[in-house]
Design a protein around this motif. Sequence first.
Motif, PDB file in Angstrom:
ATOM      1  N   ARG A  10       0.848  -1.194   0.000  1.00  0.00           N
ATOM      2  CA  ARG A  10       0.000   0.000   0.000  1.00  0.00           C
ATOM      3  C   ARG A  10       0.878   1.237   0.000  1.00  0.00           C
ATOM      4  NH1 ARG A  10      -4.100   0.005   3.430  1.00  0.00           N
ATOM      5  NH2 ARG A  10      -4.142  -2.234   3.685  1.00  0.00           N
ATOM      6  N   ASP A  11       0.317   2.321  -0.467  1.00  0.00           N
ATOM      7  CA  ASP A  11       1.050   3.583  -0.437  1.00  0.00           C
ATOM      8  C   ASP A  11       0.059   4.737  -0.521  1.00  0.00           C
ATOM      9  OD1 ASP A  11       4.305   4.404  -1.916  1.00  0.00           O
ATOM     10  OD2 ASP A  11       3.126   5.403  -0.346  1.00  0.00           O
ATOM     11  N   ILE A  12       0.463   5.828   0.049  1.00  0.00           N
ATOM     12  CA  ILE A  12      -0.281   7.079  -0.066  1.00  0.00           C
ATOM     13  C   ILE A  12       0.630   8.059  -0.770  1.00  0.00           C
ATOM     14  CG2 ILE A  12      -1.424   8.933   1.187  1.00  0.00           C
ATOM     15  CD1 ILE A  12      -1.864   6.932   3.489  1.00  0.00           C
ATOM     16  N   LEU A  19       4.429   6.275  -9.102  1.00  0.00           N
ATOM     17  CA  LEU A  19       4.764   5.149  -8.232  1.00  0.00           C
ATOM     18  C   LEU A  19       4.978   3.910  -9.082  1.00  0.00           C
ATOM     19  CD1 LEU A  19       4.942   4.030  -5.253  1.00  0.00           C
ATOM     20  CD2 LEU A  19       2.597   3.221  -5.622  1.00  0.00           C
ATOM     21  N   THR A  20       6.016   3.174  -8.785  1.00  0.00           N
ATOM     22  CA  THR A  20       6.278   1.924  -9.488  1.00  0.00           C
ATOM     23  C   THR A  20       5.979   0.745  -8.583  1.00  0.00           C
ATOM     24  OG1 THR A  20       7.960   2.908 -10.942  1.00  0.00           O
ATOM     25  CG2 THR A  20       8.041   0.521 -10.627  1.00  0.00           C
ATOM     26  N   SER A  88      -6.686   6.351  -7.450  1.00  0.00           N
ATOM     27  CA  SER A  88      -6.779   5.598  -6.194  1.00  0.00           C
ATOM     28  C   SER A  88      -7.512   4.286  -6.451  1.00  0.00           C
ATOM     29  CB  SER A  88      -7.522   6.424  -5.137  1.00  0.00           C
ATOM     30  OG  SER A  88      -6.807   7.603  -4.818  1.00  0.00           O
ATOM     31  N   SER A  89      -6.797   3.200  -6.306  1.00  0.00           N
ATOM     32  CA  SER A  89      -7.331   1.869  -6.640  1.00  0.00           C
ATOM     33  C   SER A  89      -6.449   0.819  -6.011  1.00  0.00           C
ATOM     34  CB  SER A  89      -7.318   1.638  -8.167  1.00  0.00           C
ATOM     35  OG  SER A  89      -8.196   2.476  -8.841  1.00  0.00           O
ATOM     36  N   THR A 109      -1.674  -3.917  -4.592  1.00  0.00           N
ATOM     37  CA  THR A 109      -1.123  -2.682  -4.044  1.00  0.00           C
ATOM     38  C   THR A 109      -2.269  -1.695  -3.903  1.00  0.00           C
ATOM     39  OG1 THR A 109       1.050  -3.001  -5.071  1.00  0.00           O
ATOM     40  CG2 THR A 109       0.446  -0.745  -4.450  1.00  0.00           C
ATOM     41  N   ARG A 110      -2.522  -1.303  -2.666  1.00  0.00           N
ATOM     42  CA  ARG A 110      -3.601  -0.340  -2.404  1.00  0.00           C
ATOM     43  C   ARG A 110      -3.021   1.062  -2.469  1.00  0.00           C
ATOM     44  NH1 ARG A 110      -8.055  -2.722  -0.408  1.00  0.00           N
ATOM     45  NH2 ARG A 110      -7.833  -4.946  -0.099  1.00  0.00           N
ATOM     46  N   LEU A 111      -3.459   1.792  -3.449  1.00  0.00           N
ATOM     47  CA  LEU A 111      -2.887   3.098  -3.729  1.00  0.00           C
ATOM     48  C   LEU A 111      -3.913   4.184  -3.459  1.00  0.00           C
ATOM     49  CD1 LEU A 111      -0.481   4.650  -4.875  1.00  0.00           C
ATOM     50  CD2 LEU A 111      -1.357   4.186  -7.160  1.00  0.00           C
ATOM     51  N   SER A 112      -3.513   5.154  -2.647  1.00  0.00           N
ATOM     52  CA  SER A 112      -4.362   6.318  -2.372  1.00  0.00           C
ATOM     53  C   SER A 112      -3.600   7.559  -2.775  1.00  0.00           C
ATOM     54  CB  SER A 112      -4.722   6.389  -0.883  1.00  0.00           C
ATOM     55  OG  SER A 112      -5.446   5.254  -0.489  1.00  0.00           O
TER      56      SER A 112
END
Lengths: 114, 111
Positions: A10-12, A19-20, A88-89, A109-112
Amino acid sequence: SAVISQKPSRDICQRGTSLTIQCQVDSQVTMMFWYRQQPGQSLTLIATANQGSEATYESGFVIDKFPISRPNLTFSTLTVSNMSPEDSSIYLCSVDLGGNQPQHFGDGTRLSIL
Amino acid sequence: GQQVMQIPQYQHVQEGEDFTTYCNSSTTLSNIQWYKQRPGGHPVFLIQLVKSGEVKKQKRLTFQFGEAKKNSSLHITATQTTDVGTYFCAAPIFGNEKLTFGTGTRLTIIP
Protein backbone atom coordinates in the motif's frame (compact mmCIF):
# COMPACT_ATOMS: atom_id res chain seq x y z
CA SER A 1 0.82 -22.95 -8.25
CA ALA A 2 3.11 -19.95 -7.94
CA VAL A 3 4.18 -17.58 -5.21
CA ILE A 4 3.69 -13.99 -6.27
CA SER A 5 5.23 -11.14 -4.33
CA GLN A 6 3.86 -7.71 -5.03
CA LYS A 7 5.13 -4.54 -3.45
CA PRO A 8 4.49 -2.11 -2.06
CA SER A 9 1.37 -3.49 -0.43
CA ARG A 10 0.00 0.00 0.00
CA ASP A 11 1.05 3.58 -0.44
CA ILE A 12 -0.28 7.08 -0.07
CA CYS A 13 1.03 9.42 -2.71
CA GLN A 14 0.85 13.05 -3.60
CA ARG A 15 -0.95 14.26 -6.69
CA GLY A 16 1.34 14.56 -9.69
CA THR A 17 3.88 12.00 -8.52
CA SER A 18 4.56 8.53 -9.92
CA LEU A 19 4.76 5.15 -8.23
CA THR A 20 6.28 1.92 -9.49
CA ILE A 21 4.76 -1.37 -8.37
CA GLN A 22 6.81 -4.54 -8.54
CA CYS A 23 5.64 -8.09 -9.14
CA GLN A 24 7.98 -11.02 -8.57
CA VAL A 25 7.10 -14.65 -9.32
CA ASP A 26 8.97 -17.64 -7.95
CA SER A 27 8.96 -19.42 -11.31
CA GLN A 28 9.26 -18.47 -14.95
CA VAL A 29 5.93 -17.58 -16.50
CA THR A 30 5.05 -16.52 -19.99
CA MET A 31 1.98 -14.44 -19.26
CA MET A 32 1.83 -11.69 -16.67
CA PHE A 33 -1.04 -9.26 -16.36
CA TRP A 34 -1.80 -6.03 -14.56
CA TYR A 35 -5.30 -5.23 -13.31
CA ARG A 36 -6.90 -2.25 -11.67
CA GLN A 37 -9.71 -2.54 -9.15
CA GLN A 38 -11.34 0.77 -8.36
CA PRO A 39 -13.15 1.08 -5.00
CA GLY A 40 -16.16 -1.23 -4.90
CA GLN A 41 -15.66 -2.29 -8.50
CA SER A 42 -14.61 -5.36 -10.40
CA LEU A 43 -11.19 -6.01 -11.87
CA THR A 44 -10.28 -4.36 -15.14
CA LEU A 45 -7.33 -5.54 -17.19
CA ILE A 46 -4.81 -2.78 -17.81
CA ALA A 47 -2.31 -4.63 -19.94
CA THR A 48 -0.49 -7.83 -20.67
CA ALA A 49 3.20 -7.62 -19.81
CA ASN A 50 5.18 -9.28 -22.58
CA GLN A 51 8.73 -10.40 -21.96
CA GLY A 52 11.12 -8.80 -24.40
CA SER A 53 8.57 -6.54 -26.06
CA GLU A 54 6.18 -3.73 -25.30
CA ALA A 55 3.18 -4.43 -23.16
CA THR A 56 -0.20 -4.84 -24.82
CA TYR A 57 -2.65 -2.31 -23.43
CA GLU A 58 -6.40 -2.63 -23.19
CA SER A 59 -8.79 0.02 -24.38
CA GLY A 60 -8.71 3.04 -22.12
CA PHE A 61 -5.16 2.49 -20.89
CA VAL A 62 -2.05 4.02 -22.44
CA ILE A 63 1.65 3.47 -22.07
CA ASP A 64 2.38 7.06 -21.07
CA LYS A 65 0.13 6.73 -18.03
CA PHE A 66 0.92 3.12 -17.14
CA PRO A 67 4.39 2.20 -18.38
CA ILE A 68 5.17 -1.47 -17.85
CA SER A 69 8.46 -3.31 -17.83
CA ARG A 70 9.02 -7.05 -18.19
CA PRO A 71 12.78 -7.60 -18.17
CA ASN A 72 12.57 -11.37 -17.63
CA LEU A 73 10.14 -14.23 -17.11
CA THR A 74 9.83 -13.75 -13.35
CA PHE A 75 9.47 -10.01 -12.89
CA SER A 76 7.38 -7.07 -14.03
CA THR A 77 6.74 -3.51 -12.95
CA LEU A 78 3.80 -1.19 -13.43
CA THR A 79 4.25 2.55 -13.01
CA VAL A 80 1.29 4.79 -12.32
CA SER A 81 2.40 8.17 -13.67
CA ASN A 82 1.35 11.69 -12.83
CA MET A 83 -1.15 10.41 -10.31
CA SER A 84 -4.48 12.04 -9.56
CA PRO A 85 -7.13 11.07 -6.99
CA GLU A 86 -8.93 9.11 -9.72
CA ASP A 87 -5.99 6.69 -9.75
CA SER A 88 -6.78 5.60 -6.19
CA SER A 89 -7.33 1.87 -6.64
CA ILE A 90 -5.97 -1.54 -5.94
CA TYR A 91 -3.47 -2.62 -8.58
CA LEU A 92 -2.97 -6.35 -8.98
CA CYS A 93 -0.56 -8.42 -10.96
CA SER A 94 -1.45 -11.93 -12.01
CA VAL A 95 0.28 -14.77 -13.77
CA ASP A 96 -0.97 -17.43 -16.12
CA LEU A 97 0.88 -20.68 -15.57
CA GLY A 98 -0.43 -22.20 -18.77
CA GLY A 99 -1.67 -25.73 -19.25
CA ASN A 100 -5.27 -24.83 -18.43
CA GLN A 101 -4.30 -23.61 -14.97
CA PRO A 102 -6.10 -20.56 -13.59
CA GLN A 103 -4.52 -17.19 -13.08
CA HIS A 104 -2.90 -16.51 -9.74
CA PHE A 105 -2.95 -13.06 -8.23
CA GLY A 106 -0.53 -11.12 -6.13
CA ASP A 107 -1.77 -9.54 -2.91
CA GLY A 108 -2.31 -6.22 -4.64
CA THR A 109 -1.12 -2.68 -4.04
CA ARG A 110 -3.60 -0.34 -2.40
CA LEU A 111 -2.89 3.10 -3.73
CA SER A 112 -4.36 6.32 -2.37
CA ILE A 113 -3.64 9.68 -3.92
CA LEU A 114 -4.14 12.82 -1.92
CA GLY B 1 -18.66 -2.38 -22.19
CA GLN B 2 -18.98 -5.14 -19.65
CA GLN B 3 -19.13 -8.48 -21.43
CA VAL B 4 -19.86 -10.59 -18.39
CA MET B 5 -22.84 -9.62 -16.30
CA GLN B 6 -23.29 -10.85 -12.78
CA ILE B 7 -26.31 -10.63 -10.49
CA PRO B 8 -27.13 -9.69 -7.86
CA GLN B 9 -24.66 -6.95 -7.11
CA TYR B 10 -25.21 -7.32 -3.38
CA GLN B 11 -26.73 -10.02 -1.23
CA HIS B 12 -27.36 -9.94 2.51
CA VAL B 13 -28.38 -13.23 4.05
CA GLN B 14 -28.92 -14.60 7.50
CA GLU B 15 -26.30 -17.08 8.56
CA GLY B 16 -27.51 -20.52 7.57
CA GLU B 17 -29.47 -19.35 4.55
CA ASP B 18 -28.49 -20.27 1.02
CA PHE B 19 -26.91 -17.88 -1.49
CA THR B 20 -26.68 -17.91 -5.28
CA THR B 21 -24.91 -15.65 -7.73
CA TYR B 22 -25.43 -15.80 -11.47
CA CYS B 23 -23.12 -14.95 -14.32
CA ASN B 24 -24.23 -14.32 -17.91
CA SER B 25 -22.42 -13.70 -21.15
CA SER B 26 -23.69 -12.83 -24.60
CA THR B 27 -21.02 -15.02 -26.14
CA THR B 28 -20.24 -18.71 -25.81
CA LEU B 29 -17.44 -19.23 -23.35
CA SER B 30 -14.62 -21.72 -23.61
CA ASN B 31 -14.49 -21.88 -19.84
CA ILE B 32 -15.57 -19.90 -16.82
CA GLN B 33 -13.74 -19.37 -13.57
CA TRP B 34 -14.91 -18.29 -10.15
CA TYR B 35 -12.91 -16.24 -7.67
CA LYS B 36 -13.54 -15.11 -4.13
CA GLN B 37 -12.19 -11.87 -2.73
CA ARG B 38 -12.36 -11.41 1.01
CA PRO B 39 -12.66 -7.85 2.32
CA GLY B 40 -9.21 -6.30 2.05
CA GLY B 41 -7.84 -9.28 0.15
CA HIS B 42 -7.04 -10.27 -3.40
CA PRO B 43 -9.05 -12.59 -5.67
CA VAL B 44 -8.50 -16.25 -4.91
CA PHE B 45 -9.29 -18.89 -7.48
CA LEU B 46 -12.12 -21.24 -6.56
CA ILE B 47 -12.85 -23.36 -9.62
CA GLN B 48 -12.87 -23.60 -13.38
CA LEU B 49 -15.70 -25.06 -15.45
CA VAL B 50 -15.07 -26.19 -18.99
CA LYS B 51 -17.76 -28.60 -20.16
CA SER B 52 -21.31 -27.79 -21.16
CA GLY B 53 -23.67 -28.51 -18.25
CA GLU B 54 -20.80 -29.21 -15.90
CA VAL B 55 -21.51 -29.24 -12.18
CA LYS B 56 -18.76 -29.20 -9.58
CA LYS B 57 -18.99 -29.18 -5.82
CA GLN B 58 -16.65 -27.97 -3.13
CA LYS B 59 -18.15 -28.75 0.27
CA ARG B 60 -21.07 -26.29 0.55
CA LEU B 61 -20.34 -24.62 -2.81
CA THR B 62 -21.92 -25.85 -6.03
CA PHE B 63 -20.81 -24.46 -9.38
CA GLN B 64 -22.73 -24.96 -12.59
CA PHE B 65 -21.95 -24.18 -16.24
CA GLY B 66 -24.93 -23.76 -18.53
CA GLU B 67 -25.68 -26.10 -21.40
CA ALA B 68 -25.05 -23.31 -23.91
CA LYS B 69 -21.87 -22.28 -22.08
CA LYS B 70 -23.13 -18.74 -21.77
CA ASN B 71 -24.06 -18.69 -18.12
CA SER B 72 -22.91 -20.03 -14.81
CA SER B 73 -23.95 -20.04 -11.20
CA LEU B 74 -22.41 -20.41 -7.78
CA HIS B 75 -24.62 -21.67 -4.99
CA ILE B 76 -23.63 -21.75 -1.32
CA THR B 77 -25.67 -23.92 0.99
CA ALA B 78 -26.13 -22.90 4.63
CA THR B 79 -23.89 -19.84 4.56
CA GLN B 80 -21.36 -19.22 7.29
CA THR B 81 -19.62 -16.02 8.35
CA THR B 82 -16.49 -17.25 6.60
CA ASP B 83 -18.33 -16.99 3.28
CA VAL B 84 -18.31 -13.19 3.47
CA GLY B 85 -16.67 -11.57 0.46
CA THR B 86 -17.17 -10.71 -3.17
CA TYR B 87 -17.58 -13.52 -5.66
CA PHE B 88 -16.46 -12.92 -9.23
CA CYS B 89 -16.90 -14.99 -12.30
CA ALA B 90 -14.31 -14.52 -15.02
CA ALA B 91 -13.94 -15.81 -18.56
CA PRO B 92 -11.49 -15.55 -21.45
CA ILE B 93 -13.61 -13.55 -23.87
CA PHE B 94 -11.03 -11.61 -25.85
CA GLY B 95 -8.24 -14.13 -25.91
CA ASN B 96 -7.24 -17.44 -24.48
CA GLU B 97 -5.38 -15.96 -21.55
CA LYS B 98 -7.02 -12.57 -20.95
CA LEU B 99 -9.75 -12.78 -18.36
CA THR B 100 -12.82 -10.57 -18.33
CA PHE B 101 -14.25 -10.36 -14.85
CA GLY B 102 -17.90 -10.16 -14.00
CA THR B 103 -19.22 -7.28 -11.97
CA GLY B 104 -19.11 -9.36 -8.80
CA THR B 105 -21.60 -10.18 -6.07
CA ARG B 106 -20.82 -8.92 -2.62
CA LEU B 107 -22.10 -11.28 0.06
CA THR B 108 -22.62 -10.16 3.62
CA ILE B 109 -23.80 -12.47 6.38
CA ILE B 110 -26.07 -11.42 9.21
CA PRO B 111 -25.09 -13.52 12.25
